[in-house]
Design a protein around this motif. Structure first.
Motif, PDB file in Angstrom:
ATOM      1  N   VAL A 344       0.809  -1.215   0.000  1.00 48.22           N
ATOM      2  CA  VAL A 344       0.000   0.000   0.000  1.00 48.22           C
ATOM      3  C   VAL A 344       0.843   1.267   0.000  1.00 48.22           C
ATOM      4  O   VAL A 344       0.304   2.374  -0.019  1.00 48.22           O
ATOM      5  N   THR A 345       2.160   1.123   0.019  1.00 48.90           N
ATOM      6  CA  THR A 345       3.027   2.296   0.012  1.00 48.90           C
ATOM      7  C   THR A 345       3.280   2.774  -1.413  1.00 48.90           C
ATOM      8  O   THR A 345       3.095   2.033  -2.379  1.00 48.90           O
ATOM      9  N   LYS A 346       3.736   4.015  -1.520  1.00 53.40           N
ATOM     10  CA  LYS A 346       4.090   4.568  -2.820  1.00 53.40           C
ATOM     11  C   LYS A 346       5.543   4.285  -3.187  1.00 53.40           C
ATOM     12  O   LYS A 346       6.065   4.832  -4.154  1.00 53.40           O
ATOM     13  N   GLU A 347       6.189   3.418  -2.435  1.00 52.75           N
ATOM     14  CA  GLU A 347       7.530   2.957  -2.787  1.00 52.75           C
ATOM     15  C   GLU A 347       7.465   1.932  -3.916  1.00 52.75           C
ATOM     16  O   GLU A 347       8.433   1.733  -4.649  1.00 52.75           O
ATOM     17  N   LEU A 348       6.329   1.270  -4.042  1.00 48.50           N
ATOM     18  CA  LEU A 348       6.109   0.264  -5.086  1.00 48.50           C
ATOM     19  C   LEU A 348       4.946   0.727  -5.964  1.00 48.50           C
ATOM     20  O   LEU A 348       4.067   1.477  -5.510  1.00 48.50           O
ATOM     21  N   PRO A 349       4.887   0.262  -7.210  1.00 48.96           N
ATOM     22  CA  PRO A 349       3.809   0.698  -8.112  1.00 48.96           C
ATOM     23  C   PRO A 349       2.495  -0.049  -7.933  1.00 48.96           C
ATOM     24  O   PRO A 349       1.539   0.201  -8.673  1.00 48.96           O
ATOM     25  N   ILE A 350       2.411  -0.942  -6.936  1.00 57.40           N
ATOM     26  CA  ILE A 350       1.217  -1.781  -6.814  1.00 57.40           C
ATOM     27  C   ILE A 350      -0.020  -0.955  -6.515  1.00 57.40           C
ATOM     28  O   ILE A 350      -1.075  -1.130  -7.140  1.00 57.40           O
ATOM     29  N   GLU A 351       0.067  -0.027  -5.534  1.00 59.66           N
ATOM     30  CA  GLU A 351      -1.113   0.766  -5.190  1.00 59.66           C
ATOM     31  C   GLU A 351      -1.538   1.635  -6.371  1.00 59.66           C
ATOM     32  O   GLU A 351      -2.716   1.926  -6.543  1.00 59.66           O
ATOM     33  N   ARG A 352      -0.568   2.045  -7.171  1.00 58.64           N
ATOM     34  CA  ARG A 352      -0.865   2.846  -8.357  1.00 58.64           C
ATOM     35  C   ARG A 352      -1.670   2.022  -9.356  1.00 58.64           C
ATOM     36  O   ARG A 352      -2.681   2.483  -9.893  1.00 58.64           O
ATOM     37  N   TRP A 353      -1.223   0.799  -9.602  1.00 55.23           N
ATOM     38  CA  TRP A 353      -1.956  -0.085 -10.505  1.00 55.23           C
ATOM     39  C   TRP A 353      -3.325  -0.444  -9.948  1.00 55.23           C
ATOM     40  O   TRP A 353      -4.279  -0.641 -10.696  1.00 55.23           O
ATOM     41  N   TYR A 354      -3.416  -0.530  -8.622  1.00 53.35           N
ATOM     42  CA  TYR A 354      -4.701  -0.835  -7.986  1.00 53.35           C
ATOM     43  C   TYR A 354      -5.742   0.195  -8.403  1.00 53.35           C
ATOM     44  O   TYR A 354      -6.891  -0.136  -8.723  1.00 53.35           O
ATOM     45  N   ARG A 355      -5.334   1.471  -8.422  1.00 54.48           N
ATOM     46  CA  ARG A 355      -6.239   2.539  -8.837  1.00 54.48           C
ATOM     47  C   ARG A 355      -6.459   2.541 -10.351  1.00 54.48           C
ATOM     48  O   ARG A 355      -7.563   2.762 -10.836  1.00 54.48           O
ATOM     49  N   THR A 356      -5.382   2.280 -11.076  1.00 56.88           N
ATOM     50  CA  THR A 356      -5.461   2.320 -12.535  1.00 56.88           C
ATOM     51  C   THR A 356      -6.406   1.258 -13.092  1.00 56.88           C
ATOM     52  O   THR A 356      -7.274   1.555 -13.922  1.00 56.88           O
ATOM     53  N   VAL A 357      -6.251   0.020 -12.647  1.00 60.31           N
ATOM     54  CA  VAL A 357      -7.038  -1.061 -13.252  1.00 60.31           C
ATOM     55  C   VAL A 357      -8.498  -0.989 -12.856  1.00 60.31           C
ATOM     56  O   VAL A 357      -9.351  -1.528 -13.564  1.00 60.31           O
ATOM     57  N   ARG A 358      -8.783  -0.295 -11.763  1.00 58.44           N
ATOM     58  CA  ARG A 358     -10.197  -0.172 -11.385  1.00 58.44           C
ATOM     59  C   ARG A 358     -10.974   0.610 -12.442  1.00 58.44           C
ATOM     60  O   ARG A 358     -12.147   0.322 -12.709  1.00 58.44           O
ATOM     61  N   LYS A 359     -10.325   1.590 -13.046  1.00 62.94           N
ATOM     62  CA  LYS A 359     -11.033   2.375 -14.058  1.00 62.94           C
ATOM     63  C   LYS A 359     -11.245   1.587 -15.346  1.00 62.94           C
ATOM     64  O   LYS A 359     -12.128   1.902 -16.132  1.00 62.94           O
ATOM     65  N   TYR A 360     -10.436   0.537 -15.585  1.00 60.12           N
ATOM     66  CA  TYR A 360     -10.587  -0.266 -16.790  1.00 60.12           C
ATOM     67  C   TYR A 360     -11.976  -0.899 -16.873  1.00 60.12           C
ATOM     68  O   TYR A 360     -12.457  -1.204 -17.963  1.00 60.12           O
ATOM     69  N   ARG A 361     -12.604  -1.115 -15.714  1.00 59.19           N
ATOM     70  CA  ARG A 361     -13.922  -1.757 -15.695  1.00 59.19           C
ATOM     71  C   ARG A 361     -15.042  -0.747 -15.903  1.00 59.19           C
ATOM     72  O   ARG A 361     -16.214  -1.103 -15.851  1.00 59.19           O
ATOM     73  N   VAL A 362     -14.661   0.509 -16.162  1.00 62.80           N
ATOM     74  CA  VAL A 362     -15.652   1.564 -16.344  1.00 62.80           C
ATOM     75  C   VAL A 362     -15.630   2.134 -17.756  1.00 62.80           C
ATOM     76  O   VAL A 362     -16.669   2.221 -18.411  1.00 62.80           O
ATOM     77  N   PHE A 363     -14.423   2.520 -18.249  1.00 62.99           N
ATOM     78  CA  PHE A 363     -14.427   3.174 -19.554  1.00 62.99           C
ATOM     79  C   PHE A 363     -14.221   2.189 -20.694  1.00 62.99           C
ATOM     80  O   PHE A 363     -13.802   1.064 -20.492  1.00 62.99           O
ATOM     81  N   GLU A 364     -14.607   2.631 -21.901  1.00 60.76           N
ATOM     82  CA  GLU A 364     -14.673   1.787 -23.109  1.00 60.76           C
ATOM     83  C   GLU A 364     -15.643   0.623 -22.927  1.00 60.76           C
ATOM     84  O   GLU A 364     -15.449  -0.461 -23.467  1.00 60.76           O
ATOM     85  N   GLY A 365     -16.671   0.849 -22.134  1.00 55.72           N
ATOM     86  CA  GLY A 365     -17.685  -0.174 -21.896  1.00 55.72           C
ATOM     87  C   GLY A 365     -17.603  -0.698 -20.482  1.00 55.72           C
ATOM     88  O   GLY A 365     -16.637  -1.374 -20.117  1.00 55.72           O
ATOM     89  N   THR A 366     -18.593  -0.365 -19.644  1.00 49.81           N
ATOM     90  CA  THR A 366     -18.608  -0.872 -18.271  1.00 49.81           C
ATOM     91  C   THR A 366     -18.841  -2.378 -18.265  1.00 49.81           C
ATOM     92  O   THR A 366     -19.299  -2.958 -19.262  1.00 49.81           O
ATOM     93  N   ASP A 367     -18.567  -3.016 -17.128  1.00 49.27           N
ATOM     94  CA  ASP A 367     -18.860  -4.449 -17.002  1.00 49.27           C
ATOM     95  C   ASP A 367     -20.313  -4.735 -17.367  1.00 49.27           C
ATOM     96  O   ASP A 367     -20.621  -5.720 -18.061  1.00 49.27           O
TER      97      ASP A 367
END
Length: 389
Positions: A344-367
């Motif tokens: 969950v720290t900003k030392e690693l990109p994981i939390e960043r991807w956590y936020r990024t991939v959540r939007k993938y389920r919304v734009f260009e067609g929601t689930d």
């Protein structure tokens, strides 16, 4: 369906993979450090310099027809490349490309819009979504009323990528209210100087989107892209390939995250044992690997159908996006869990991807709209179970 790569495809894939590893991954720590300190993570100039470096390697216009100076690798190879680019959060794309619907330009339009986009002199944005018409794109209300040799556009678009820096937009407006989307929507090429304005919208990650406002914007009739009343067909053509691209990015992100999770599991010791020895961790890794492989096959199938121009390409693009974006949502959650507090720290990109991939389920067609589309195709028998496409 045979997804065995040719020697040339393997070579291209490995070359892009090396480019990502040698040129893009080393930038990640600097970008994260800049963002933690309140500075821009990267600049457009940095991305452009990387594009020029890739150009020296022959990667320019990878999906651009040869007649426009590209190499036209096609949807299948482009998908493999997007999987590799998905393995980094650096927002890199190879230069020399244009939105697929811009190839519908007239010869005069090509000089003003298509060629400058391919060369990098101009940036375009695709404007379809409206405040009251997101998933239900057929309900767009932006009007285009003809007055002499011009159309007067009024309305608002929302969540438009690149609008903040676009020189022109490919905007969709209603030209015939009676006909509706099946013949009453037209796409227009509209320069910023014609009067539209963009207003930025803050999102949960670094995705830059804007609302785009048209107030009595006058557009010459010669700026119609394609045919009058055929705009919705162009929009669906753009969206279909967008769904395949997002699926590919999801796969690339998931591969990177799964590798990170396995390295962490083998090195992290608790109660005298690496956590990789615990079944709870093993199952998270196994489930992620199975889902990742399934997503990859679905996405490559959709890309192959697009390349061959086969029926069902939109249907399978919808399936690929629905599954792949939910897959990566699960994988990033497991990867974060395996990393524990560091996840969950900003030392690693994981939390960043956590936020990024959540939007993938919304734009260009929601689930939800993807499920609706898939079910409609099956129930109406536009696509039949058991048939191969």
């Amino acid at each position: 369906m045979d997804f065995t790569l040719t020697e040339e495809q393997e070579m291209l894939q490995k070359t892009v993979r090396q480019f990502v590893q040698n040129e893009l991954l080393p930038l990640e720590q600097e970008v994260m450090r800049n963002e933690r300190e309140g500075r821009p993570g990267y600049t457009d100039d940095q991305i452009q310099q990387l594009q020029l470096k890739a150009k020296e390697m022959g990667f320019w216009g990878i999906n651009t027809p040869e007649e426009y100076g590209g190499v036209n690798l096609g949807p299948f190879m482009t998908t493999l490349i997007n999987i590799e680019l998905g393995k980094t959060f650096i927002p890199f794309t190879f230069g020399g490309e244009a939105d697929n619907i811009l190839y519908n330009c007239t010869e005069e339009q090509k000089k003003k819009y298509l060629y400058p986009v391919i060369s990098g002199e101009k940036t375009a944005c695709f404007a379809l979504t409206e405040p009251g018409a997101g998933s239900d794109a057929k309900r767009i209300k932006m009007s285009a009323v003809k007055e002499g040799s011009e159309y007067v556009l009024n309305g608002e678009k929302i969540f438009i990528t690149r609008a903040h820096k676009a020189h022109f937009t490919m905007v969709f407006a209603v030209t015939d209210k009676e006909t509706g989307c099946n013949g009453g929507v037209t796409c227009f090429l509209v320069d910023r100087e014609m009067g539209w304005r963009s207003e930025p919208i803050q999102t949960m990650d670094d995705w830059v989107v804007s609302s785009v406002v048209f107030e009595n914007v006058r557009v010459p009739e010669e700026n119609i892209l394609g045919e009058l009343g055929k705009g919705f067909e162009l929009a669906m053509k753009w969206i279909t390939m967008g769904r395949v691209k997002i699926s590919a990015w999801s796969i690339g992100i998931a591969e990177r995250l799964l590798n990170m999770a396995m390295e962490q599991a083998k090195s992290r010791v608790t109660f005298g044992h690496p956590i990789s020895e615990y079944q709870a961790i093993q199952w998270m890794i196994a489930d992620s690997a199975v889902e990742l492989e399934a997503a990859k096959l679905l996405t490559l199938h959709a890309a192959q159908l697009a390349e061959k121009g086969k029926d069902g390409k939109r249907h399978y693009a919808s399936i690929a996006k629905l599954y792949s974006t939910n897959m990566v949502h699960q994988v990033v959650d497991r990867a974060l869990q395996i990393h524990g507090g560091m996840g969950v720290t900003k030392e690693l990109p994981i939390e960043r991807w956590y936020r990024t991939v959540r939007k993938y389920r919304v734009f260009e067609g929601t689930d939800e709209i993807l499920r609706r589309t898939i079910a409609f195709n099956l129930l109406s028998e536009k696509v039949k179970l058991g048939e191969f496409y």
